[in-house]
Write an enzyme that holds these catalytic residues in place. Sequence first.
Site, PDB file in Angstrom:
ATOM      1  N   LYS A 129       3.149  11.702  -5.682  1.00 52.52           N
ATOM      2  CA  LYS A 129       3.578  10.858  -4.377  1.00 52.52           C
ATOM      3  C   LYS A 129       3.603  11.850  -3.278  1.00 52.52           C
ATOM      4  O   LYS A 129       4.405  12.957  -3.613  1.00 52.52           O
ATOM      5  CB  LYS A 129       4.611  10.269  -4.458  1.00 52.52           C
ATOM      6  CG  LYS A 129       4.723   9.069  -3.306  1.00 52.52           C
ATOM      7  CD  LYS A 129       3.812   7.848  -3.617  1.00 52.52           C
ATOM      8  CE  LYS A 129       3.636   6.886  -2.433  1.00 52.52           C
ATOM      9  NZ  LYS A 129       2.813   5.672  -3.065  1.00 52.52           N
ATOM     10  N   GLY A 168      -3.419   6.706   0.686  1.00 57.07           N
ATOM     11  CA  GLY A 168      -2.601   5.977   1.850  1.00 57.07           C
ATOM     12  C   GLY A 168      -1.282   5.592   1.247  1.00 57.07           C
ATOM     13  O   GLY A 168      -1.359   5.365   0.021  1.00 57.07           O
ATOM     14  N   ASP A 169      -0.353   5.167   2.126  1.00 59.64           N
ATOM     15  CA  ASP A 169       1.105   4.405   1.775  1.00 59.64           C
ATOM     16  C   ASP A 169       1.515   3.785   3.172  1.00 59.64           C
ATOM     17  O   ASP A 169       0.819   4.044   4.295  1.00 59.64           O
ATOM     18  CB  ASP A 169       1.940   5.311   1.077  1.00 59.64           C
ATOM     19  CG  ASP A 169       2.919   4.389   0.158  1.00 59.64           C
ATOM     20  OD1 ASP A 169       2.788   3.768  -0.736  1.00 59.64           O
ATOM     21  OD2 ASP A 169       4.169   4.416   0.986  1.00 59.64           O
ATOM     22  N   ASN A 243      -1.181  -3.137   5.503  1.00 57.68           N
ATOM     23  CA  ASN A 243      -2.054  -3.199   4.656  1.00 57.68           C
ATOM     24  C   ASN A 243      -1.781  -4.079   3.538  1.00 57.68           C
ATOM     25  O   ASN A 243      -2.641  -5.090   3.361  1.00 57.68           O
ATOM     26  CB  ASN A 243      -2.401  -1.674   4.288  1.00 57.68           C
ATOM     27  CG  ASN A 243      -3.521  -1.729   3.178  1.00 57.68           C
ATOM     28  OD1 ASN A 243      -3.151  -1.806   1.843  1.00 57.68           O
ATOM     29  ND2 ASN A 243      -4.875  -1.941   3.653  1.00 57.68           N
TER      30      ASN A 243
HETATM   31  P1  NDP Z   1       1.871  -0.127   6.225  1.00 55.57           P
HETATM   32  O1  NDP Z   1       2.349   1.091   6.890  1.00 55.57           O
HETATM   33  O2  NDP Z   1       0.530  -0.594   6.334  1.00 55.57           O
HETATM   34  O3  NDP Z   1       2.906  -1.411   6.665  1.00 55.57           O
HETATM   35  C1  NDP Z   1       4.168  -1.376   6.424  1.00 55.57           C
HETATM   36  C2  NDP Z   1       4.956  -2.621   6.681  1.00 55.57           C
HETATM   37  O4  NDP Z   1       6.144  -2.558   6.081  1.00 55.57           O
HETATM   38  C3  NDP Z   1       4.869  -2.786   8.244  1.00 55.57           C
HETATM   39  O5  NDP Z   1       4.936  -4.142   8.617  1.00 55.57           O
HETATM   40  C4  NDP Z   1       6.283  -2.371   8.477  1.00 55.57           C
HETATM   41  O6  NDP Z   1       6.959  -2.676   9.690  1.00 55.57           O
HETATM   42  C5  NDP Z   1       7.103  -2.776   7.378  1.00 55.57           C
HETATM   43  N1  NDP Z   1       8.190  -1.448   7.138  1.00 55.57           N
HETATM   44  C6  NDP Z   1       7.986  -0.262   6.625  1.00 55.57           C
HETATM   45  N2  NDP Z   1       9.116   0.061   6.329  1.00 55.57           N
HETATM   46  C7  NDP Z   1      10.012  -0.662   6.773  1.00 55.57           C
HETATM   47  C8  NDP Z   1      11.529  -0.564   6.598  1.00 55.57           C
HETATM   48  N3  NDP Z   1      12.256   0.363   6.689  1.00 55.57           N
HETATM   49  N4  NDP Z   1      11.951  -1.893   6.996  1.00 55.57           N
HETATM   50  C9  NDP Z   1      11.358  -2.906   7.085  1.00 55.57           C
HETATM   51  N5  NDP Z   1      10.067  -3.170   7.218  1.00 55.57           N
HETATM   52  C10 NDP Z   1       9.543  -1.864   7.193  1.00 55.57           C
HETATM   53  O7  NDP Z   1       2.254   0.268   4.582  1.00 55.57           O
HETATM   54  P2  NDP Z   1       1.486  -0.511   3.357  1.00 55.57           P
HETATM   55  O8  NDP Z   1       1.282  -1.951   3.843  1.00 55.57           O
HETATM   56  O9  NDP Z   1       0.367   0.394   2.764  1.00 55.57           O
HETATM   57  O10 NDP Z   1       2.641  -0.555   2.497  1.00 55.57           O
HETATM   58  C11 NDP Z   1       3.705  -1.321   2.123  1.00 55.57           C
HETATM   59  C12 NDP Z   1       4.281  -1.155   0.842  1.00 55.57           C
HETATM   60  O11 NDP Z   1       3.509  -1.515  -0.300  1.00 55.57           O
HETATM   61  C13 NDP Z   1       5.206   0.219   0.523  1.00 55.57           C
HETATM   62  O12 NDP Z   1       6.073  -0.001  -0.156  1.00 55.57           O
HETATM   63  C14 NDP Z   1       4.158   0.914  -0.236  1.00 55.57           C
HETATM   64  O13 NDP Z   1       4.487   1.704  -0.900  1.00 55.57           O
HETATM   65  C15 NDP Z   1       3.334  -0.277  -1.113  1.00 55.57           C
HETATM   66  N6  NDP Z   1       2.195   0.128  -1.621  1.00 55.57           N
HETATM   67  C16 NDP Z   1       0.916   0.404  -0.681  1.00 55.57           C
HETATM   68  C17 NDP Z   1      -0.383   0.696  -1.358  1.00 55.57           C
HETATM   69  C18 NDP Z   1      -1.243   0.862  -0.448  1.00 55.57           C
HETATM   70  O14 NDP Z   1      -2.551   0.726  -1.065  1.00 55.57           O
HETATM   71  N7  NDP Z   1      -1.155   0.984   0.844  1.00 55.57           N
HETATM   72  C19 NDP Z   1      -0.453   0.542  -2.744  1.00 55.57           C
HETATM   73  C20 NDP Z   1       0.473   0.136  -3.616  1.00 55.57           C
HETATM   74  C21 NDP Z   1       1.942  -0.136  -2.856  1.00 55.57           C
HETATM   75  P3  NDP Z   1       6.957  -1.522  11.134  1.00 55.57           P
HETATM   76  O15 NDP Z   1       5.761  -1.631  11.617  1.00 55.57           O
HETATM   77  O16 NDP Z   1       8.044  -2.056  11.872  1.00 55.57           O
HETATM   78  O17 NDP Z   1       7.539  -0.080  10.360  1.00 55.57           O
HETATM   79  O1  2IT Z   2       1.617   2.956  -4.338  1.00 54.96           O
HETATM   80  C1  2IT Z   2       0.755   3.115  -4.366  1.00 54.96           C
HETATM   81  O2  2IT Z   2       0.219   3.052  -5.524  1.00 54.96           O
HETATM   82  C2  2IT Z   2      -0.190   3.784  -3.264  1.00 54.96           C
HETATM   83  N1  2IT Z   2       0.312   3.948  -2.338  1.00 54.96           N
HETATM   84  C3  2IT Z   2      -1.791   3.767  -3.430  1.00 54.96           C
HETATM   85  C4  2IT Z   2      -1.910   5.092  -4.363  1.00 54.96           C
HETATM   86  C5  2IT Z   2      -3.321   5.515  -4.237  1.00 54.96           C
HETATM   87  O3  2IT Z   2      -3.722   6.759  -4.640  1.00 54.96           O
HETATM   88  O4  2IT Z   2      -4.197   4.714  -4.051  1.00 54.96           O
END
Ligand code: NDP
Ligand code: 2IT
Length: 450
Positions: A129, A168-169, A243
């Site tokens: 990560k 991404g994340d 996302n």
């Molecule tokens: P995005 O940046 O697309 O969206 C994040 C969302 O969560 C936004 O709505 C944001 O609100 C909110 N958020 C972020 N930080 C906080 C916080 N501290 N308190 C409250 N709300 C918060 O990220 P993703 O959708 O990609 O990721 C969301 C979660 O999913 C994370 O835990 C990530 O690690 C996990 N994840 C993502 C993957 C991926 O493929 N993208 C894969 C597996 C897991 P705001 O805009 O107000 O910050």
């Molecule tokens: O937490 C996760 O699994 C991710 N943010 C996706 C990692 C990836 O390599 O696609």
Amino acid sequence: MTSAESELDAFMKGLEKRNPGESEFQQAVREVAESLMPFVLEHPKYQKAQILERMTEPDRVIIFRVTWEDDDGNIRVNRAWRVQFNNSIGPYKGGMRFHPTVTLSVLKFLGFEQTFKNSLTGLPMGGAKGGANFNPKGKSDNEVMRFCQSLMIELHRHIGEDTDVPAGDIGVGGREISYLFGQYKRLANRFVGTLTGKGLSFGGSHGRTEATGYGCIYFCENMLNNIGDSVNGKTIAVSGSGNVAIYAAEKATQLGAKVVTLSDSSGFIHDPDGIDPEKLAFVKDLKEVQRGRIHQYIDRFPNATFHKDQRPWSVPVDIAVPCATQNEIDASDAATLLTNRVKVVSEGANMPTELAAAHQFLQGGVLFAPAKAANAGGVAVSGLEQSQNALRLSWSHEEVDLKLQNIMKEIHSKCVNYGKKADGSVNYVDGANIAGFVKVAESMVAYGAV
Ligand code: NDP
Ligand code: 2IT
């Protein structure tokens, strides 16, 4: 105290001493070690090889400065990291997070979890990560581009298609991956799949954008099917509006559920009529194109309400799908959800449930899917993107989605295999932790003292 409990206690004391102040990392390890300690004690080869000690120490951590210039000509400085946690079963793989709350502890917890998650997918991927304490909110596209380009000037020497493959994340989506990949390609002078989540015109995979959210709901469907039920007709609370949240809501709706909440860090919206495809199209545009805030939903759909600075867990639902960030469900949220008779909690975000809250769900008989199983669909399709890049071809959306559905089904079976209790119920936390562990541990034992 049982021998497993006293071993766990001694192990955690050592880990806390070696990693002082890293509360998120300590939490993630404790959750895994609670499941693994009895299993390791039953299999002395793992204990003899000190596998738990080795798996909780990252292979290496790279820390570097990122200097960039904002639109007003000011010099700005951020700190970035890449935590290369474990490459026993494949090249390092895992996302990059850009958020002001990013610390070494957060990235170590995420890299540690990623190792187990990637193992569960069945694909050859190690765990990593990375990220930076950079806040993309309010920055122009040009500022984000300059930041990404500056970050890649250092990162490029540590990554590669067979070494470490970022994605991404939080705060890193299609825009950021495009800037990062564009700069990587220049510096390396090679067009290879060193990043995933790329645009479709330059090596991205169909279905990667949707994969994490879709996969999380496929996992719910598998859990419910296993007890003769389904997602169809259920009411669902989703948190976040990024996302993962958007595509979890989309798939849940496609499977006949009613999604009634979304949120961001300012609060949540409650739409008792359900967030149908037309409303979700509005949210996609709001968040992905306009980069707006979720409270704007109620201006467009006045039947909904906005609850400032609150999380959605007070709304009575059958299924809760946390998709925002770590520790967004605490013990009191869990108690409220249980009082409201929640049946399923499926973690779209990484470690969104505090440890005490997770214990409450397990004791309360909730079908509780831990992140490393439930959100593995994202990295799984990243793995499929790597395969397509290596083969220099592209699979259709339908092909990728079918593979994703099969992978989520397989992960569910692995959890059942290792997590089934005497009474026939499944502890998905134990199942995911043990199943993810075995493949990595077997490789490490085979390699000897490395
Ligand atoms: P995005 O940046 O697309 O969206 C994040 C969302 O969560 C936004 O709505 C944001 O609100 C909110 N958020 C972020 N930080 C906080 C916080 N501290 N308190 C409250 N709300 C918060 O990220 P993703 O959708 O990609 O990721 C969301 C979660 O999913 C994370 O835990 C990530 O690690 C996990 N994840 C993502 C993957 C991926 O493929 N993208 C894969 C597996 C897991 P705001 O805009 O107000 O910050
Ligand atoms: O937490 C996760 O699994 C991710 N943010 C996706 C990692 C990836 O390599 O696609």
